[in-house]
Design a protein around this motif. Structure first.
Motif, PDB file in Angstrom:
ATOM      1  N   LEU A 187       0.826  -1.220   0.000  1.00 33.02           N
ATOM      2  CA  LEU A 187       0.000   0.000   0.000  1.00 33.02           C
ATOM      3  C   LEU A 187       0.852   1.259   0.000  1.00 33.02           C
ATOM      4  O   LEU A 187       0.548   2.254  -0.680  1.00 33.02           O
ATOM      5  CB  LEU A 187      -0.926  -0.015   1.215  1.00 33.02           C
ATOM      6  N   SER A 188       1.947   1.200   0.774  1.00 31.14           N
ATOM      7  CA  SER A 188       2.844   2.373   0.801  1.00 31.14           C
ATOM      8  C   SER A 188       3.472   2.612  -0.557  1.00 31.14           C
ATOM      9  O   SER A 188       3.572   3.767  -1.036  1.00 31.14           O
ATOM     10  CB  SER A 188       3.951   2.161   1.826  1.00 31.14           C
ATOM     11  N   LEU A 189       3.883   1.545  -1.204  1.00 33.66           N
ATOM     12  CA  LEU A 189       4.476   1.692  -2.536  1.00 33.66           C
ATOM     13  C   LEU A 189       3.472   2.204  -3.555  1.00 33.66           C
ATOM     14  O   LEU A 189       3.791   3.048  -4.411  1.00 33.66           O
ATOM     15  CB  LEU A 189       5.054   0.346  -2.989  1.00 33.66           C
ATOM     16  N   SER A 190       2.261   1.703  -3.453  1.00 35.17           N
ATOM     17  CA  SER A 190       1.234   2.207  -4.385  1.00 35.17           C
ATOM     18  C   SER A 190       0.915   3.664  -4.114  1.00 35.17           C
ATOM     19  O   SER A 190       0.709   4.476  -5.056  1.00 35.17           O
ATOM     20  CB  SER A 190      -0.020   1.360  -4.358  1.00 35.17           C
ATOM     21  N   LEU A 191       0.912   4.055  -2.819  1.00 37.00           N
ATOM     22  CA  LEU A 191       0.673   5.466  -2.508  1.00 37.00           C
ATOM     23  C   LEU A 191       1.818   6.341  -3.001  1.00 37.00           C
ATOM     24  O   LEU A 191       1.602   7.466  -3.515  1.00 37.00           O
ATOM     25  CB  LEU A 191       0.491   5.635  -0.999  1.00 37.00           C
ATOM     26  N   VAL A 192       3.037   5.838  -2.843  1.00 34.84           N
ATOM     27  CA  VAL A 192       4.188   6.599  -3.344  1.00 34.84           C
ATOM     28  C   VAL A 192       4.134   6.737  -4.855  1.00 34.84           C
ATOM     29  O   VAL A 192       4.399   7.814  -5.442  1.00 34.84           O
ATOM     30  CB  VAL A 192       5.497   5.923  -2.873  1.00 34.84           C
ATOM     31  N   SER A 193       3.772   5.636  -5.494  1.00 32.25           N
ATOM     32  CA  SER A 193       3.659   5.687  -6.963  1.00 32.25           C
ATOM     33  C   SER A 193       2.569   6.637  -7.411  1.00 32.25           C
ATOM     34  O   SER A 193       2.722   7.407  -8.373  1.00 32.25           O
ATOM     35  CB  SER A 193       3.388   4.265  -7.449  1.00 32.25           C
ATOM     36  N   LEU A 194       1.458   6.594  -6.667  1.00 25.18           N
ATOM     37  CA  LEU A 194       0.363   7.499  -7.008  1.00 25.18           C
ATOM     38  C   LEU A 194       0.744   8.951  -6.781  1.00 25.18           C
ATOM     39  O   LEU A 194       0.438   9.835  -7.595  1.00 25.18           O
ATOM     40  CB  LEU A 194      -0.860   7.119  -6.162  1.00 25.18           C
ATOM     41  N   SER A 195       1.439   9.207  -5.689  1.00 27.28           N
ATOM     42  CA  SER A 195       1.856  10.590  -5.413  1.00 27.28           C
ATOM     43  C   SER A 195       2.875  11.069  -6.437  1.00 27.28           C
ATOM     44  O   SER A 195       2.861  12.242  -6.875  1.00 27.28           O
ATOM     45  CB  SER A 195       2.413  10.691  -3.999  1.00 27.28           C
ATOM     46  N   LEU A 196       3.746  10.177  -6.886  1.00 29.91           N
ATOM     47  CA  LEU A 196       4.721  10.550  -7.914  1.00 29.91           C
ATOM     48  C   LEU A 196       4.036  10.842  -9.243  1.00 29.91           C
ATOM     49  O   LEU A 196       4.389  11.830  -9.948  1.00 29.91           O
ATOM     50  CB  LEU A 196       5.755   9.427  -8.095  1.00 29.91           C
ATOM     51  N   SER A 197       3.073  10.050  -9.561  1.00 34.54           N
ATOM     52  CA  SER A 197       2.356  10.304 -10.822  1.00 34.54           C
ATOM     53  C   SER A 197       1.558  11.595 -10.749  1.00 34.54           C
ATOM     54  O   SER A 197       1.489  12.371 -11.727  1.00 34.54           O
ATOM     55  CB  SER A 197       1.489   9.110 -11.167  1.00 34.54           C
ATOM     56  N   LEU A 198       0.988  11.878  -9.606  1.00 42.44           N
ATOM     57  CA  LEU A 198       0.233  13.120  -9.460  1.00 42.44           C
ATOM     58  C   LEU A 198       1.165  14.344  -9.505  1.00 42.44           C
ATOM     59  O   LEU A 198       0.819  15.384 -10.085  1.00 42.44           O
ATOM     60  CB  LEU A 198      -0.512  13.101  -8.113  1.00 42.44           C
ATOM     61  N   SER A 199       2.310  14.184  -8.878  1.00 43.05           N
ATOM     62  CA  SER A 199       3.234  15.314  -8.924  1.00 43.05           C
ATOM     63  C   SER A 199       3.762  15.555 -10.331  1.00 43.05           C
ATOM     64  O   SER A 199       3.958  16.700 -10.763  1.00 43.05           O
ATOM     65  CB  SER A 199       4.391  15.054  -7.947  1.00 43.05           C
ATOM     66  N   ARG A 200       3.950  14.516 -11.121  1.00 42.18           N
ATOM     67  CA  ARG A 200       4.369  14.683 -12.502  1.00 42.18           C
ATOM     68  C   ARG A 200       3.294  15.391 -13.313  1.00 42.18           C
ATOM     69  O   ARG A 200       3.592  16.232 -14.148  1.00 42.18           O
ATOM     70  CB  ARG A 200       4.684  13.324 -13.141  1.00 42.18           C
ATOM     71  N   ARG A 201       2.081  14.975 -13.081  1.00 40.80           N
ATOM     72  CA  ARG A 201       0.990  15.611 -13.819  1.00 40.80           C
ATOM     73  C   ARG A 201       0.865  17.081 -13.437  1.00 40.80           C
ATOM     74  O   ARG A 201       0.548  17.922 -14.298  1.00 40.80           O
ATOM     75  CB  ARG A 201      -0.332  14.889 -13.555  1.00 40.80           C
ATOM     76  N   LEU A 202       1.089  17.362 -12.169  1.00 39.45           N
ATOM     77  CA  LEU A 202       0.974  18.749 -11.752  1.00 39.45           C
ATOM     78  C   LEU A 202       2.122  19.575 -12.317  1.00 39.45           C
ATOM     79  O   LEU A 202       1.962  20.741 -12.649  1.00 39.45           O
ATOM     80  CB  LEU A 202       0.967  18.852 -10.239  1.00 39.45           C
ATOM     81  N   LEU A 203       3.263  18.973 -12.429  1.00 44.89           N
ATOM     82  CA  LEU A 203       4.407  19.705 -12.979  1.00 44.89           C
ATOM     83  C   LEU A 203       4.245  19.926 -14.485  1.00 44.89           C
ATOM     84  O   LEU A 203       4.713  20.932 -15.030  1.00 44.89           O
ATOM     85  CB  LEU A 203       5.702  18.939 -12.720  1.00 44.89           C
TER      86      LEU A 203
END
Length: 140
Positions: free
Chosen positions: A123-139
């Protein structure tokens, strides 16, 4: 004179006859006494033999009863010892089974905790992956 001579001879013969009869009666009484003493001696010997036999029989019966009692006591102590050793073995088996059950439960609990840890890591890895993808989209 002839008459007095025959009378004295007759008296002498009668006294001799009386003496002989006394001698025979004394010898008969002596023989009876000897036979009675022999009978008494034989009866005494028989009584002593019977007494010795009865004493030996009593001693034999006592020794046999004592030996039987000792063997019974020994067999009872052996059976008691076997029962106690069987009980001790049963108790040790029970404790070993309870220990193995406790170890199995501990291993099961450890496997459950490991699975929950792996789930939390996932779950932590999926959350990290999700947060990384969201930050990329925001950037972007």
């Amino acid at each position: 004179s002839l008459y007095s001579l025959s009378l004295s001879l007759s008296l002498s013969l009668s006294s001799l006859s009386l003496s002989l009869s006394l001698y025979y009666s004394l010898s008969l009484s002596l023989s009876l006494s000897l036979s009675l003493s022999t009978t008494l001696s034989l009866s005494l010997s028989l009584s002593l033999s019977l007494l010795s036999l009865s004493l030996s029989l009593v001693s034999l019966s006592l020794s046999l009863s004592l030996s039987l009692s000792l063997s019974l006591l020994l067999s009872l102590s052996l059976s008691l010892s076997l029962s106690l050793s069987t009980l001790s073995l049963s108790l040790s088996l029970y404790y070993s089974l309870s220990l193995s059950l406790s170890l199995s439960l501990s291993l099961y609990s450890l496997s459950l905790s490991l699975s929950s840890l792996s789930l939390s890591l996932s779950l932590s890895l999926s959350l990290v992956s999700l947060s990384l993808s969201l930050s990329r989209r925001l950037l972007l």
